[in-house]
Design a protein around this motif. Structure first.
Motif, PDB file in Angstrom:
ATOM      1  N   ARG A 164       1.444  20.423  51.704  1.00  0.00           N
ATOM      2  CA  ARG A 164       2.076  19.265  51.105  1.00  0.00           C
ATOM      3  C   ARG A 164       3.592  19.396  51.199  1.00  0.00           C
ATOM      4  O   ARG A 164       4.187  20.357  50.725  1.00  0.00           O
ATOM      5  N   GLU A 165       4.219  18.445  51.863  1.00  0.00           N
ATOM      6  CA  GLU A 165       5.676  18.422  52.016  1.00  0.00           C
ATOM      7  C   GLU A 165       6.172  17.016  51.720  1.00  0.00           C
ATOM      8  O   GLU A 165       5.900  16.083  52.481  1.00  0.00           O
ATOM      9  N   LYS A 166       6.870  16.878  50.604  1.00  0.00           N
ATOM     10  CA  LYS A 166       7.365  15.583  50.152  1.00  0.00           C
ATOM     11  C   LYS A 166       6.203  14.615  49.997  1.00  0.00           C
ATOM     12  O   LYS A 166       5.321  14.826  49.196  1.00  0.00           O
ATOM     13  N   GLU A 167       6.160  13.538  50.803  1.00  0.00           N
ATOM     14  CA  GLU A 167       5.135  12.512  50.626  1.00  0.00           C
ATOM     15  C   GLU A 167       4.068  12.559  51.712  1.00  0.00           C
ATOM     16  O   GLU A 167       3.355  11.567  51.922  1.00  0.00           O
ATOM     17  N   ALA A 168       3.923  13.687  52.398  1.00  0.00           N
ATOM     18  CA  ALA A 168       2.925  13.794  53.463  1.00  0.00           C
ATOM     19  C   ALA A 168       2.322  15.198  53.458  1.00  0.00           C
ATOM     20  O   ALA A 168       2.856  16.126  52.858  1.00  0.00           O
ATOM     21  N   VAL A 169       1.187  15.321  54.129  1.00  0.00           N
ATOM     22  CA  VAL A 169       0.533  16.618  54.304  1.00  0.00           C
ATOM     23  C   VAL A 169       0.695  17.011  55.766  1.00  0.00           C
ATOM     24  O   VAL A 169       0.174  16.339  56.658  1.00  0.00           O
ATOM     25  N   THR A 170       1.440  18.082  56.007  1.00  0.00           N
ATOM     26  CA  THR A 170       1.668  18.552  57.370  1.00  0.00           C
ATOM     27  C   THR A 170       0.521  19.447  57.805  1.00  0.00           C
ATOM     28  O   THR A 170       0.154  20.397  57.112  1.00  0.00           O
ATOM     29  N   ILE A 171      -0.059  19.120  58.956  1.00  0.00           N
ATOM     30  CA  ILE A 171      -1.122  19.944  59.517  1.00  0.00           C
ATOM     31  C   ILE A 171      -0.488  21.150  60.185  1.00  0.00           C
ATOM     32  O   ILE A 171       0.337  21.014  61.096  1.00  0.00           O
ATOM     33  N   ARG A 172      -0.878  22.332  59.746  1.00  0.00           N
ATOM     34  CA  ARG A 172      -0.206  23.557  60.181  1.00  0.00           C
ATOM     35  C   ARG A 172      -0.809  24.162  61.440  1.00  0.00           C
ATOM     36  O   ARG A 172      -0.237  25.065  62.033  1.00  0.00           O
ATOM     37  N   LEU A 173      -1.974  23.677  61.833  1.00  0.00           N
ATOM     38  CA  LEU A 173      -2.635  24.233  63.010  1.00  0.00           C
ATOM     39  C   LEU A 173      -1.931  23.747  64.279  1.00  0.00           C
ATOM     40  O   LEU A 173      -1.676  22.547  64.426  1.00  0.00           O
ATOM     41  N   PRO A 174      -1.609  24.653  65.221  1.00  0.00           N
ATOM     42  CA  PRO A 174      -0.855  24.257  66.411  1.00  0.00           C
ATOM     43  C   PRO A 174      -1.727  23.605  67.484  1.00  0.00           C
ATOM     44  O   PRO A 174      -1.921  24.137  68.571  1.00  0.00           O
ATOM     45  N   LEU A 175      -2.254  22.406  67.189  1.00  0.00           N
ATOM     46  CA  LEU A 175      -3.086  21.691  68.156  1.00  0.00           C
ATOM     47  C   LEU A 175      -2.243  20.690  68.930  1.00  0.00           C
ATOM     48  O   LEU A 175      -1.642  19.779  68.349  1.00  0.00           O
ATOM     49  N   ALA A 176      -2.191  20.837  70.250  1.00  0.00           N
ATOM     50  CA  ALA A 176      -1.531  19.851  71.085  1.00  0.00           C
ATOM     51  C   ALA A 176      -2.392  18.588  71.146  1.00  0.00           C
ATOM     52  O   ALA A 176      -3.568  18.606  70.787  1.00  0.00           O
ATOM     53  N   GLN A 177      -1.803  17.486  71.631  1.00  0.00           N
ATOM     54  CA  GLN A 177      -2.536  16.223  71.631  1.00  0.00           C
ATOM     55  C   GLN A 177      -3.791  16.287  72.497  1.00  0.00           C
ATOM     56  O   GLN A 177      -4.829  15.733  72.131  1.00  0.00           O
ATOM     57  N   HIS A 178      -3.722  16.998  73.628  1.00  0.00           N
ATOM     58  CA  HIS A 178      -4.920  17.100  74.460  1.00  0.00           C
ATOM     59  C   HIS A 178      -6.002  17.944  73.774  1.00  0.00           C
ATOM     60  O   HIS A 178      -7.200  17.712  73.969  1.00  0.00           O
ATOM     61  N   GLU A 179      -5.585  18.893  72.922  1.00  0.00           N
ATOM     62  CA  GLU A 179      -6.559  19.685  72.169  1.00  0.00           C
ATOM     63  C   GLU A 179      -7.158  18.857  71.031  1.00  0.00           C
ATOM     64  O   GLU A 179      -8.351  18.986  70.728  1.00  0.00           O
ATOM     65  N   LEU A 180      -6.342  18.016  70.428  1.00  0.00           N
ATOM     66  CA  LEU A 180      -6.850  17.114  69.401  1.00  0.00           C
ATOM     67  C   LEU A 180      -7.881  16.170  70.011  1.00  0.00           C
ATOM     68  O   LEU A 180      -8.929  15.910  69.418  1.00  0.00           O
ATOM     69  N   ALA A 181      -7.583  15.677  71.226  1.00  0.00           N
ATOM     70  CA  ALA A 181      -8.542  14.814  71.925  1.00  0.00           C
ATOM     71  C   ALA A 181      -9.833  15.572  72.219  1.00  0.00           C
ATOM     72  O   ALA A 181     -10.942  15.038  72.045  1.00  0.00           O
ATOM     73  N   ALA A 182      -9.698  16.820  72.653  1.00  0.00           N
ATOM     74  CA  ALA A 182     -10.887  17.627  72.953  1.00  0.00           C
ATOM     75  C   ALA A 182     -11.709  17.891  71.704  1.00  0.00           C
ATOM     76  O   ALA A 182     -12.926  18.069  71.778  1.00  0.00           O
ATOM     77  N   SER A 183     -11.076  17.897  70.547  1.00  0.00           N
ATOM     78  CA  SER A 183     -11.795  18.167  69.302  1.00  0.00           C
ATOM     79  C   SER A 183     -12.589  16.970  68.816  1.00  0.00           C
ATOM     80  O   SER A 183     -13.462  17.121  67.945  1.00  0.00           O
ATOM     81  N   VAL A 184     -12.304  15.780  69.344  1.00  0.00           N
ATOM     82  CA  VAL A 184     -13.074  14.591  68.958  1.00  0.00           C
ATOM     83  C   VAL A 184     -13.901  14.068  70.133  1.00  0.00           C
ATOM     84  O   VAL A 184     -14.487  12.983  70.052  1.00  0.00           O
TER      85      VAL A 184
END
Length: 232
Positions: A164-184
């Protein structure tokens, strides 16, 4: 359940004596970022207890990409299926960043579990939870849109790794966008489009190497198939 599977790690459930005994039958190994820990199809049977860092469990797709099946963190075991049944590796495991692992030969790992009922029970629970997560992911791929799957994944990542940082939740896992795509189970282009929709709604914030969730509740509604002003 999703990529993470179990809420409690194998090592976290062991008592001090069992942890000490486990450390005594393995060898510490340092893996650099994006290194291969095990390879799908190999006949090796060692297991690796992750002592720090994160790994992805993945399988190649017919189009030459990757489908990320799971994420594993410190305290969890990877390579355990081949260690237990001696069959070829069912998936590959790669590091997301620097990882320290305890490499245990399959025969020693089996003897360790056979001699310690509590550890054996923990491993059974871990395998059961992973099976449930795999069932959920298969249903999601068959019945949910890319936007729904992405919303669900972002909620999961925020809940499990978020800061939790200010008004958002920062995702700490270092997933690149292509890895995020691969995860879905989607393409990078489709996920980029879905992220743009979420940004326009003010639900997520993205930047170089950063991904933050501004509002989790609407994402949960999206994942459940209840629209929040976005279109799939």
């Amino acid at each position: 359940m999703g990529l993470f599977g179990e809420r409690h790690t194998f090592m976290g459930g062991l008592g001090p004596g069992d942890r000490e005994a486990l450390a005594g039958i393995g060898t510490r190994h340092e893996y650099p970022p994006y290194d291969t820990v095990v390879t799908e199809g190999d006949r090796t049977t060692f297991a690796v207890v992750l002592l720090n860092g994160w790994c992805t469990v993945w399988t190649p797709t017919e189009r030459g990409g990757r489908l990320i099946l799971a994420l594993r963190r410190a305290g969890e075991v990877v390579g355990d299926m081949a260690a237990l049944d001696g069959r070829p590796r069912s998936a590959s495991v790669s590091t997301l960043g620097p990882v320290t692992g305890l490499v245990i030969p399959g025969e020693r790992f089996r003897r360790f579990l056979a001699a310690r009922p509590h550890a054996n029970a923990l491993m059974t629970v871990q395998l059961t939870e992973r099976l449930r997560s795999a069932d959920h992911e298969r249903r999601a791929l068959a019945s949910m849109t890319v936007l729904q799957r992405l919303a669900e994944r972002l909620v999961e990542l925020a809940d499990r790794t978020g800061l939790r940082e200010k008004e958002a939740v920062t995702i700490r896992l270092p997933l690149a966008q292509h890895e995020l795509a691969a995860s879905v189970g989607s393409t990078r282009e489709a996920v980029a489009k879905a992220l743009r929709l979420l940004r326009e709604q003010g639900l997520v914030r993205t930047g170089p190497g950063t991904l933050a969730v501004a509002d989790l509740d609407p994402l949960r509604l999206l994942a459940a198939g209840q629209p929040h002003g976005t279109e799939t």
